[in-house]
Design an enzyme around this catalytic site. Structure first.
Site, PDB file in Angstrom:
ATOM      1  CG  HIS A 111      -0.289  -0.074   2.630  1.00  0.00           C
ATOM      2  ND1 HIS A 111       0.581   0.920   2.957  1.00  0.00           N
ATOM      3  CD2 HIS A 111      -0.344  -1.062   3.573  1.00  0.00           C
ATOM      4  CE1 HIS A 111       0.946   0.610   4.189  1.00  0.00           C
ATOM      5  NE2 HIS A 111       0.318  -0.546   4.528  1.00  0.00           N
TER       6      HIS A 111
ATOM      7  CB  CYS B 289      -1.994  -4.908  20.360  1.00  0.00           C
ATOM      8  SG  CYS B 289      -1.338  -3.783  19.464  1.00  0.00           S
TER       9      CYS B 289
HETATM   10  N1  MSP Z   1       8.070  -6.927   8.697  1.00  0.00           N
HETATM   11  C1  MSP Z   1       8.285  -5.832   9.614  1.00  0.00           C
HETATM   12  C2  MSP Z   1       9.848  -5.215   9.103  1.00  0.00           C
HETATM   13  C3  MSP Z   1      10.898  -6.083   9.674  1.00  0.00           C
HETATM   14  S1  MSP Z   1      12.271  -5.293   9.245  1.00  0.00           S
HETATM   15  C4  MSP Z   1      13.445  -6.150   9.595  1.00  0.00           C
HETATM   16  C5  MSP Z   1       7.017  -4.910   9.322  1.00  0.00           C
HETATM   17  N2  MSP Z   1       6.695  -5.067   8.224  1.00  0.00           N
HETATM   18  S2  MSP Z   1       5.252  -3.968   7.943  1.00  0.00           S
HETATM   19  O1  MSP Z   1       4.628  -4.649   6.790  1.00  0.00           O
HETATM   20  O2  MSP Z   1       4.265  -3.671   9.027  1.00  0.00           O
HETATM   21  O3  MSP Z   1       5.774  -2.622   7.419  1.00  0.00           O
HETATM   22  C6  MSP Z   1       6.359  -1.687   8.535  1.00  0.00           C
HETATM   23  C7  MSP Z   1       6.714  -0.483   7.732  1.00  0.00           C
HETATM   24  O4  MSP Z   1       5.929   0.042   6.699  1.00  0.00           O
HETATM   25  C8  MSP Z   1       6.799   0.790   8.437  1.00  0.00           C
HETATM   26  O5  MSP Z   1       7.879   0.751   9.492  1.00  0.00           O
HETATM   27  C9  MSP Z   1       6.738   2.034   7.717  1.00  0.00           C
HETATM   28  O6  MSP Z   1       8.103   2.063   7.042  1.00  0.00           O
HETATM   29  C10 MSP Z   1       6.034   1.571   6.619  1.00  0.00           C
HETATM   30  N3  MSP Z   1       4.588   1.975   6.858  1.00  0.00           N
HETATM   31  C11 MSP Z   1       3.385   1.177   6.894  1.00  0.00           C
HETATM   32  N4  MSP Z   1       2.460   1.823   7.315  1.00  0.00           N
HETATM   33  C12 MSP Z   1       2.707   3.065   7.496  1.00  0.00           C
HETATM   34  C13 MSP Z   1       2.082   4.298   7.589  1.00  0.00           C
HETATM   35  N5  MSP Z   1       0.864   4.532   7.782  1.00  0.00           N
HETATM   36  N6  MSP Z   1       2.911   5.562   7.752  1.00  0.00           N
HETATM   37  C14 MSP Z   1       4.097   5.456   7.435  1.00  0.00           C
HETATM   38  N7  MSP Z   1       4.868   4.364   7.139  1.00  0.00           N
HETATM   39  C15 MSP Z   1       4.174   3.419   7.092  1.00  0.00           C
HETATM   40  O7  MSP Z   1       6.936  -4.216   9.912  1.00  0.00           O
END
Ligand code: MSP
Length: 478
Positions: free
Chosen positions: A20, A145
């Site tokens: 996304h 959570c």
């Molecule tokens: N799989 C773990 C990361 C492991 S790294 C060794 C994870 N994945 S995630 O799919 O949840 O992605 C998280 C990351 O996506 C956030 O830390 C950010 O970089 C990005 N974002 C996802 N949603 C976001 C927002 N609403 N706003 C800003 N960044 C966003 O966590």
């Protein structure tokens, strides 16, 4: 002279769903920073990828009645496609189900175990599947959570292996406070340092459970195959294993910059550094923690129907238009807000009306006057404070700085009424303006690689300038 090496990473996203706008925002911004360093003469290695093990992924595959490997293969493919569309210049697409990753993780954890930093004990408490994280009572509201659905918080009692996180915490705190591991922006550094200091002082920091007993979908603990390695332990190691897999470890380790959202900054500071200290590996240099965004004031969610897909953005604004809009929207200090109305406005003002209009009117004038472009094709210099802004990852400020130059050039064309000037005088003034445009193009190269190339080609030296084709077409509803 030998080029400096620069290793930069995005988080590897959970292979649970389609990418996304949040993922695109972080990845495009990282790509912009990576391209900047490359243009500055560095040898860049840029990692992106997917996080494919753990409960969260396993449950999602089950809910779709798919074999987990098949499921993550499909999701990873969609990530790869969208990064290709967005012109992301990654060196590797790291997947944690790569069997070679498993070998590296096994060796690493065995080393930490042999050193005496892992022990077995009973774990009892809450676990949020959405965060893939053990929760303390004080982190929970009404027993669940704060971020994820209530049913994603589960109570657990089982035997786990624990990593002696506590032993390394004081050293990690020192590294963070002294900026040896530099966390930017400073407000995020302070948040992490304060939380860690307090946890140490109050004797609240527990060791970290790093295995799960009842999880099939994970890498096995090498000395006890009834346990799977905790997904974060395996995921963080992707940054390390990628270079081993790609035979680039000697060249690029340690990372110069990890870019992560604030939700996962604790993992990328306290936990990650402790793991590396235990294994006696060199430590990464810098962590850029971004804030979150809302969409038109609301949290992005499927149920609200406000999820923005990167593909839709590309359809509407083009590839470079999308890259520009995302790079300017990365929430830096505080949480920010994005949405189509904001994107439309910025696209019109910065791209169509300012940059697009400048290139169009200047090239049209040149064509009319039969002007042959002079000077160098490129002016490979970063203006003003751009380098400083890049060092602190302030991409929005880099862009603002360049936009000022674009506006000044537009004003100059208007105020000096260049179209009224005769041959020699015209050549002189237009030469300076074209050099200005070349400067703008070079400075925006990391953000809009194709468009800036088109701009440079429009003013190719020793050729009659032709009116440029429209760089940023009008939006449908204009
Ligand atoms: N799989 C773990 C990361 C492991 S790294 C060794 C994870 N994945 S995630 O799919 O949840 O992605 C998280 C990351 O996506 C956030 O830390 C950010 O970089 C990005 N974002 C996802 N949603 C976001 C927002 N609403 N706003 C800003 N960044 C966003 O966590």
């Amino acid at each position: 002279m030998k080029k400096e090496n620069y290793y930069i990473t995005t988080p590897i996203y959970y292979a649970t769903d389609d990418p996304h706008v949040g993922h695109a925002l972080a990845t495009v911004s990282a790509d912009v920073i990576a391209r900047y360093h490359e243009l500055s003469g560095k040898n860049v290695y840029f990692l992106v990828g997917t996080d494919e093990y753990g409960t969260r992924v396993s449950l999602k595959a089950q809910s779709e009645k798919k074999d987990p490997q098949q499921f993550v293969d499909d999701v990873a493919k969609r990530y790869q496609e969208i990064w290709k569309t967005l012109n992301i210049k990654n060196s590797i697409f790291m997947r944690t189900t790569n069997p070679k990753h498993k070998d590296v993780v096994s060796k690493f954890i065995q080393k930490v175990y042999d050193k005496g930093d892992i022990y077995k004990a009973e774990y009892e408490g809450y676990y949020c599947v959405g965060c893939e994280e053990f929760k303390k009572d004080k982190d929970l509201i009404e027993g669940h959570c704060q971020i994820h659905r209530p049913d994603q918080t589960i109570f657990q009692r089982e035997e786990n292996y624990f990593f002696k996180l506590k032993n390394y915490a004081p050293e990690v705190l020192k590294l963070i406070e002294s900026d040896e591991y530099k966390i930017i922006p400073p407000s995020k550094k302070n948040e992490i340092a304060t939380k860690l200091r307090q946890a140490i002082d109050d004797n609240e920091l527990g060791d970290l459970s790093i295995s799960r007993e009842n999880l099939d979908w994970g890498i096995r603990v090498p000395w006890d195959n009834t346990h799977a390695i905790y997904v974060w332990f395996d995921a963080l190691l992707n940054y390390y294993s990628a270079l081993k897999i790609d035979n680039k470890f000697e060249e690029f380790w340690p990372p110069q910059l990890h870019i992560v959202g604030k939700d996962i900054s604790w993992f990328h500071s306290v936990i990650w550094l402790s793991m590396l200290l235990s294994a006696e590996e060199k430590l990464p240099k810098k962590l850029f923690v971004t804030s979150f965004f809302t969409i038109d004031g609301q949290k992005m969610s499927k149920s609200l129907g406000n999820v923005i897909s990167p593909d839709d953005l590309v359809t509407k604004y083009g590839i470079d238009g999308t890259r520009y809009l995302l790079a300017t929207s990365l929430p830096y200090l505080d949480d920010g807000d994005i949405g189509y109305s904001k994107f439309d406005e910025r696209y019109r003002s910065d791209l169509s009306n300012d940059l697009g209009n400048l290139v169009s009117r200047v090239s049209a004038l040149c064509e009319k006057k039969g002007y042959v472009a002079e000077g160098d094709r490129e002016i490979p210099e970063f203006i003003g404070k751009v380098e400083e802004f890049y060092e602190s990852c302030k991409i929005h400020e880099v862009i603002q700085e360049v936009n000022k130059l674009t506006s000044d050039l537009n004003t100059r064309v208007t105020e000096e009424k260049i179209w009224e000037k005769e041959k020699e005088e015209f050549s002189k003034v237009i030469g300076a303006i074209i050099n200005g445009i070349r400067r703008v193009a070079y400075n925006l190269k990391p953000v809009m690689p194709e468009t800036t190339e088109n701009i440079l080609a429009t003013f190719e030296p020793n050729k009659k300038v032709q009116k440029a084709k429209v760089l940023f077409p009008r939006l449908d509803d204009d």
